[in-house]
Design a protein around this motif. Structure first.
Motif, short mmCIF file in Angstrom:
data_model
loop_
_atom_site.label_atom_id
_atom_site.label_comp_id
_atom_site.label_asym_id
_atom_site.label_seq_id
_atom_site.Cartn_x
_atom_site.Cartn_y
_atom_site.Cartn_z
N GLN A 49 -19.37 -4.23 12.13
CA GLN A 49 -18.75 -3.82 13.39
C GLN A 49 -17.74 -4.88 13.84
O GLN A 49 -16.65 -4.55 14.32
CB GLN A 49 -19.80 -3.61 14.47
CG GLN A 49 -20.64 -2.38 14.24
CD GLN A 49 -21.75 -2.24 15.28
OE1 GLN A 49 -22.02 -3.17 16.04
NE2 GLN A 49 -22.39 -1.09 15.30
N GLU A 50 -18.09 -6.15 13.69
CA GLU A 50 -17.19 -7.23 14.07
C GLU A 50 -15.92 -7.21 13.22
O GLU A 50 -14.81 -7.37 13.73
CB GLU A 50 -17.90 -8.58 13.93
CG GLU A 50 -17.12 -9.73 14.49
CD GLU A 50 -17.93 -11.03 14.46
OE1 GLU A 50 -17.28 -12.08 14.37
OE2 GLU A 50 -19.17 -10.97 14.51
N GLN A 52 -14.67 -4.57 11.75
CA GLN A 52 -13.90 -3.39 12.15
C GLN A 52 -13.12 -3.66 13.44
O GLN A 52 -11.97 -3.24 13.57
CB GLN A 52 -14.83 -2.19 12.33
CG GLN A 52 -15.35 -1.65 11.02
CD GLN A 52 -16.39 -0.56 11.21
OE1 GLN A 52 -17.07 -0.49 12.23
NE2 GLN A 52 -16.52 0.29 10.20
N ARG A 53 -13.73 -4.36 14.38
CA ARG A 53 -13.02 -4.71 15.62
C ARG A 53 -11.84 -5.63 15.33
O ARG A 53 -10.75 -5.46 15.88
CB ARG A 53 -13.98 -5.38 16.62
CG ARG A 53 -14.86 -4.38 17.36
CD ARG A 53 -15.58 -5.05 18.53
NE ARG A 53 -16.51 -6.08 18.11
CZ ARG A 53 -17.79 -5.88 17.81
NH1 ARG A 53 -18.29 -4.67 17.87
NH2 ARG A 53 -18.56 -6.87 17.44
N ALA A 54 -12.04 -6.60 14.44
CA ALA A 54 -10.95 -7.52 14.08
C ALA A 54 -9.80 -6.77 13.42
O ALA A 54 -8.63 -7.03 13.71
CB ALA A 54 -11.48 -8.61 13.16
N ILE A 55 -10.12 -5.85 12.56
CA ILE A 55 -9.08 -5.05 11.89
C ILE A 55 -8.29 -4.25 12.92
O ILE A 55 -7.06 -4.17 12.86
CB ILE A 55 -9.70 -4.13 10.81
CG1 ILE A 55 -10.20 -4.96 9.63
CG2 ILE A 55 -8.70 -3.06 10.36
CD1 ILE A 55 -11.00 -4.17 8.63
N GLU A 56 -8.98 -3.68 13.89
CA GLU A 56 -8.30 -2.90 14.93
C GLU A 56 -7.39 -3.78 15.78
O GLU A 56 -6.27 -3.39 16.11
CB GLU A 56 -9.33 -2.18 15.82
CG GLU A 56 -8.71 -1.21 16.77
CD GLU A 56 -7.92 -0.11 16.08
OE1 GLU A 56 -6.93 0.34 16.68
OE2 GLU A 56 -8.27 0.30 14.96
N VAL A 57 -7.83 -5.00 16.10
CA VAL A 57 -6.99 -5.93 16.87
C VAL A 57 -5.73 -6.27 16.09
O VAL A 57 -4.62 -6.29 16.63
CB VAL A 57 -7.79 -7.20 17.23
CG1 VAL A 57 -6.88 -8.30 17.75
CG2 VAL A 57 -8.86 -6.88 18.26
N VAL A 58 -5.88 -6.52 14.80
CA VAL A 58 -4.72 -6.85 13.96
C VAL A 58 -3.77 -5.67 13.89
O VAL A 58 -2.55 -5.84 13.95
CB VAL A 58 -5.18 -7.29 12.55
CG1 VAL A 58 -4.01 -7.38 11.60
CG2 VAL A 58 -5.92 -8.62 12.64
N ARG A 59 -4.30 -4.46 13.77
CA ARG A 59 -3.44 -3.27 13.71
C ARG A 59 -2.64 -3.09 14.99
O ARG A 59 -1.52 -2.61 14.96
CB ARG A 59 -4.29 -2.02 13.47
CG ARG A 59 -4.73 -1.87 12.05
CD ARG A 59 -5.40 -0.54 11.82
NE ARG A 59 -5.84 -0.44 10.45
CZ ARG A 59 -6.93 0.20 10.06
NH1 ARG A 59 -7.67 0.82 10.94
NH2 ARG A 59 -7.26 0.23 8.79
#
Length: 103
Positions: A49-50, A52-59
């Motif tokens: 989950q962490e 996935q959140r990091a990937i979303e922030v980068v996107r």
């Protein structure tokens, strides 16, 4: 009726008889019913989950550092931006070194 080996004549007075199994095999097959238990949602590990959140922030982050670009543009327009030539040469050499080493 058979008149010769392998040749069959059609006789309308003869009726075809099927076994119950053959009759059943000709019935349309219903699609399989869904399982009795409800589908369970996949559980995601906290670490995943962490990530996935990091990937979303980068996107969602901009591709360009707008503040940095604006500052350099201002310096360029004022004629005050000086390119550090030694750093540029070092970077070019570092980028070319793997290509030159492989030859």
């Amino acid at each position: 009726m058979v008149n010769q080996v392998g040749h069959v004549w059609h006789d309308p007075s003869v009726q075809r008889v099927e076994t119950p199994e053959q009759q059943h095999a000709r019935q349309p097959v219903a699609p399989p019913s869904p399982p009795d238990r409800p589908q369970q949602a996949a559980e995601v590990a906290p670490e995943l989950q962490e990530v996935q959140r990091a990937i979303e922030v980068v996107r969602q982050a901009p591709d360009v550092r707008e503040g940095r670009v604006a500052a350099i543009r201002k310096l360029l327009e004022a004629g005050k931006y000086q390119v550090p030539l030694g750093a540029v040469a070092d970077r070019i050499a570092a980028d070319l070194r793997p290509t030159l080493d492989s030859e």
